[in-house]
Scaffold this motif. Structure first.
Motif, PDB file in Angstrom:
ATOM      1  N   ALA A  61     -11.094   2.398  -1.695  1.00 51.61           N
ATOM      2  CA  ALA A  61     -11.304   2.837  -0.313  1.00 51.61           C
ATOM      3  C   ALA A  61     -12.524   3.743  -0.212  1.00 51.61           C
ATOM      4  N   LEU A 117       0.805  -1.211   0.000  1.00 53.11           N
ATOM      5  CA  LEU A 117       0.000   0.000   0.000  1.00 53.11           C
ATOM      6  C   LEU A 117       0.842   1.267   0.000  1.00 53.11           C
ATOM      7  N   SER A 131     -13.879  -0.783   2.046  1.00 51.54           N
ATOM      8  CA  SER A 131     -13.655  -0.631   0.610  1.00 51.54           C
ATOM      9  C   SER A 131     -14.729  -1.376  -0.162  1.00 51.54           C
ATOM     10  N   LEU A 151      -7.576   6.534   3.739  1.00 57.08           N
ATOM     11  CA  LEU A 151      -8.381   5.553   4.469  1.00 57.08           C
ATOM     12  C   LEU A 151      -9.446   6.226   5.321  1.00 57.08           C
ATOM     13  N   TRP A 162      -3.180  -1.034   7.962  1.00 58.23           N
ATOM     14  CA  TRP A 162      -3.781  -0.551   6.728  1.00 58.23           C
ATOM     15  C   TRP A 162      -4.519  -1.638   5.938  1.00 58.23           C
ATOM     16  N   LEU A 217      -8.427  -1.338   4.999  1.00 53.21           N
ATOM     17  CA  LEU A 217      -8.833  -1.243   3.596  1.00 53.21           C
ATOM     18  C   LEU A 217      -9.839  -2.328   3.247  1.00 53.21           C
TER      19      LEU A 217
END
Length: 384
Positions: free
Chosen positions: A182, A6, A177, A101, A169, A173
């Protein structure tokens, strides 16, 4: 998913300035922002509470602080641009994914700040126009602003903690998402460092607020009664005591309950342990100065508070407290991101022209602010 996936490594431009230069101005800008931000973060809630208490000196303190608040907010927001810019220069690979995010919450900062700013103007206008007979609608505007500023502190603590919590993360996500895109609805609520960081900052803000109380009384309150200035010394010491206790409790929670093992090993061993201990202990120096001032003010024959030299010393000591905390935060952030950031800082291609322009504008800006403060002091002397 590997968290490294990411972090965008497809375009690794060299740093436009040495890393030490970026980190130095990131910390310096944050300290300048912190001095003023603390005043609205803790000051507005305390001001509204003191107004509701109905006590004369407390209400006078509220009136003075809220009258100054529009200018404090304006300068504080502008100083906050400096650390945000340097975060994006060297830490953009972490800053952008974190704020994407939580995009909707991060974007709400601008909307919330606008409402808080207008609320402060309404509160200040009501205090100036109606005095002790303040209508409820203006007090309500003060409460709304107070709650928004506390919420904004939480949003920033969330963003900065999520920026370092790279391992979380992928999970965030996945949960926030649609088909890999996202939604911007994630929050870093499960990070054990979030809550103590947020509350520790509020405790630190209370200590800065206490210092501003004595600085304002000594430098800008020439028309106030000796009784008010005497009261301000005792109030400042009590406020600092509460803030220091919160800072100590939340700091202990942060260090021993939230720091990752690699951070704790680095910060509590070797040469870094002295810096860590200094970070936790130095607020006590300001507390001792305020305690001396409160005692001298209440026990002297003339019952007058210490003068401007003492207030300036307290202010310089508090700036040192904030600076040491900012340096510690930068060191911890570097350790937290070390495993992911090594490849991002390998090359530097110094851009001298932008650096020179930035330095010139920065020095000019600080000079203008200092000149404006000097004019206020001269006006107070003339009116006193």
């Amino acid at each position: 998913m590997d968290p490294q996936a990411l972090i965008d490594t497809t375009y690794l431009a060299p740093l436009p300035a040495p890393l030490w230069f970026i980190q130095f101005f990131k910390v310096l800008g944050f300290v300048l922002h912190l001095v003023l931000m603390n005043l609205w973060y803790a000051g507005v809630p305390v001001a509204v509470g003191l107004w509701l208490s109905g006590r004369a000196h407390g209400r006078r303190w509220t009136t003075r602080l809220i009258a100054q608040m529009p200018l404090i907010i304006a300068f504080g927001v502008n100083f906050g641009i400096v650390p945000l810019l340097f975060i994006q220069v060297a830490y953009g690979k972490f800053f952008y994914p974190a704020t994407i995010l939580m995009a909707w919450t991060w974007f709400s900062v601008f909307v919330l700040l606008t409402f808080a700013y207008y609320g402060i103007y309404l509160f200040a206008h009501g205090l100036k126009t109606y005095g002790p007979n303040l209508p409820k609608r203006f007090a309500a505007a003060g409460w709304v602003s107070a709650l928004i500023f506390v919420a904004l502190g939480f949003v920033f603590a969330n963003a900065m903690s999520l920026m370092s919590n790279v391992a979380a993360w992928p999970g965030l996500l996945q949960d926030h998402s649609v088909h890999g895109a996202a939604l911007g609805t994630a929050m870093n609520l499960c990070d054990p460092s979030l809550w103590p960081r947020w509350l520790m900052l509020f405790g630190l803000a209370l200590t800065t607020l206490s210092v501003w109380t004595v600085v304002d009384a000594a430098w800008f309150a020439g028309n106030e009664s000796p009784e008010y200035r005497q009261w301000s010394c005792g109030f400042a010491w009590k406020t600092h005591t509460v803030g220091m206790l919160i800072f100590a409790a939340m700091g202990a929670w942060y260090v021993f309950g939230a720091w990752p093992e690699d951070v704790r090993n680095r910060m509590l061993h070797g040469p870094m342990i002295a810096h860590t201990l200094l970070t936790g202990a130095i607020p006590g120096v300001v507390w001792l100065l305020l305690a001396w001032g409160a005692r001298a003010s209440s026990s002297s024959v003339a019952r007058t508070p210490p003068g401007r030299g003492w207030a300036s010393t307290v202010f310089i000591a508090q700036v040192a407290v904030l600076a040491i905390n900012a340096v510690t935060r930068q060191i911890v952030q570097n350790i937290e991101l070390q495993r992911y950031s090594a490849s991002l800082w390998k090359e530097t291609a110094t851009q001298w022209s932008p650096m020179a322009l930035f330095l010139a504008v920065f020095v000019l800006g600080v000079g203008v602010v200092a000149w404006m403060v000097l004019q206020v002091v001269r006006a107070e002397r003339a009116s006193g």
